[in-house]
Design a protein around this motif. Sequence first.
Motif, PDB file in Angstrom:
ATOM      1  N   PHE A 287       0.822  -1.207   0.000  1.00  0.00           N
ATOM      2  CA  PHE A 287       0.000   0.000   0.000  1.00  0.00           C
ATOM      3  C   PHE A 287       0.860   1.263   0.000  1.00  0.00           C
ATOM      4  O   PHE A 287       0.342   2.341  -0.263  1.00  0.00           O
ATOM      5  N   ALA A 288       2.158   1.124   0.314  1.00  0.00           N
ATOM      6  CA  ALA A 288       3.020   2.303   0.266  1.00  0.00           C
ATOM      7  C   ALA A 288       2.988   2.919  -1.127  1.00  0.00           C
ATOM      8  O   ALA A 288       3.172   4.125  -1.278  1.00  0.00           O
ATOM      9  N   ILE A 289       2.734   2.092  -2.158  1.00  0.00           N
ATOM     10  CA  ILE A 289       2.657   2.644  -3.519  1.00  0.00           C
ATOM     11  C   ILE A 289       1.261   3.202  -3.795  1.00  0.00           C
ATOM     12  O   ILE A 289       1.087   4.034  -4.680  1.00  0.00           O
ATOM     13  N   MET A 290       0.250   2.755  -3.007  1.00  0.00           N
ATOM     14  CA  MET A 290      -1.127   3.147  -3.318  1.00  0.00           C
ATOM     15  C   MET A 290      -1.343   4.647  -3.191  1.00  0.00           C
ATOM     16  O   MET A 290      -2.030   5.268  -4.009  1.00  0.00           O
ATOM     17  N   SER A 291      -0.757   5.233  -2.124  1.00  0.00           N
ATOM     18  CA  SER A 291      -0.957   6.674  -1.972  1.00  0.00           C
ATOM     19  C   SER A 291      -0.195   7.423  -3.057  1.00  0.00           C
ATOM     20  O   SER A 291      -0.545   8.551  -3.412  1.00  0.00           O
TER      21      SER A 291
END
Lengths: 116, 516
Positions: free
Chosen positions: B246-250
């Motif tokens: 999820f670090a890439i999701m934002s």
Amino acid sequence: MEALIALAIGVLTGCGVYLVLRAHTFPVVLGLTLLSYAVNLFLFATGRLVIGQPPVIGSAAAALGQLADPLPQALVLTAIVIGFAMTAFVIMLSLRARAELGNDHVDGRQEGGTQS
Amino acid sequence: MNAHLAIAPILVPFLAGVLLLTLRDLPMPLRRWLALFAALAQVGIAIMLLAAVAGGEILVYRLGDWPAPWGIVLVADRLAAWMVLITTLLALFALIHASDGTDRKGRHFHVVFQMQLFGLAGAFLTGDLFNLFVFFEILLIASYGLMLHGGGAARTRAGLHYVVLNLLGSTVFLFAAGLIYASLGSLNLADIAAKAAGVAPENLGLARAGGLLLLAVFALKAALLPLHLWLPAAYAGTAAPVAALFAIMSKVGAYAILRTATLVFGDGAGSLARLFEPWLLPAALATLAAGMLGALAATSLGRLAAWLVVASVGTLLIAFALGQQGAVGTAGTAGIAAGLYYLPHGTFATALLFLLAEALRRRRPASADSLAPDADMPRHALWGGLFFVAAVAATGLPPLSGFVGKFLILKAAAEQPWVWAVILVSALAGVIALARAGTRLFFSARSADSAAPPLPVYEPHSAARELVAIGGLLLLIFALTIGAGAVVDFTRATALQLADPAAYIAAVLGLEGVKR
């Protein structure tokens, strides 16, 4: 007719926002549903309101620039499908939250304020 | 092969996901190998795609061969290929970590994981606003599944907030897309950009409202202040490899802001030009400050890492906002180039902290990853050392790549004292927060003769997969540091390409026959 459509979208959006801001999951789900109705109507109106014309380029009506825009209709279909699936998902999630947290408050806390 | 390269990053995870779904009765090790193979293939494809577009070509893939703007197009330029590569590298190591047991805690972990990658790759590659909405939905639906994976009351509560907020965001996205279509008459991003300058005066208000609503949606996905409140609970509450992914999701939100700001609302957009400029920099500065304040107040390493995600998005958008200000070709592109260098660093560093928090949770039976003393954990020197390196990376201290990234951003922000002040003070706050966390976690062991009940034994499985995942992310950060020159050259070229959207528009609309 423009006023009627605009009023319908406005009322649906207003009710939707009001319900989404409630503290229990059932009104929130209802509010999300109303909002998705509102946005579907809105998308439908983005092609401009045209009555009784076919969405076909090349017809006599199209030559007069009066054809119904087919693209928003396709968008609305997509949005309805996605919105329907998401409503089903959020209902299941609310039921699970009700079961796991012991109440239907969106933060999982009792009216008294204690967190379960 | 080259003809279909632009769609390959989308198709491979989709097919892998379907295959894993049909093969769901296979034993877990086989499914893990399959998922790992798919992730490796995606890294390979992403590298090929990057190599194909690094020279400045723009690959356009017309779905069904319908010419734009009637059909949907996929567009691979430097920015899209860069984002896809970062995603696949992160996904590879998150997957290795997840195969250490997380994937057994619920059914279909690997299926949903691949679908998440499908949605992410699609969001980066699509060149159509409504298609972007559809891929956002795909990645969000998959993220709901991943976020709730494993269950538990805290996860359900955070998940409910996350799902409801994102559904609201999707509704607003549809309103925005409808407004853009109503005022500009197209949904193809390149076509919108071409028509933006000639927007009819009576439609200008609609177009502006649509554009700013888009910014609000992307800000919600990127967790930009004041729409950041959902992120810490959601990221800290979910499983570690999921939080790492999820670090890439934002960053998807940040990507969408950058794409629309440069392509649609760039300098060539006439009265719509620089629509985001008054909002972006103040919001980004406030996000960075809020993220670091949250990090200072965090009581567990997972929460700390989640707040650092907020802070890294703030840093990133400061850089992108600087790109909106300066004149094209000088300070403007320097800001975007710095941001694109910082983006993989911030992503990998926060993912690393999530994985380390999980390592502590497994080895500290009494207080898990909360910042409280616990019994001496096995191999504390190894984990403490890894934490130290990760903390140096996350706070942007030299010699790792975070320092290079922040240095480039500060350089791009010349003569803007506010930007300098916020970035430097928040870096200090980050150092204090992580130093305090490290001290509490590793230096203050609970004495053995305390009256506490005997602790459960640390589960004796091998740490090999955890170490491979953590070590891999560290290696990526080292590679970013050592190869900084080459990477910055590439991100500068990317920023220059973004500053001149004419080539993108020409490639998509086929004005110059860049067809492939």
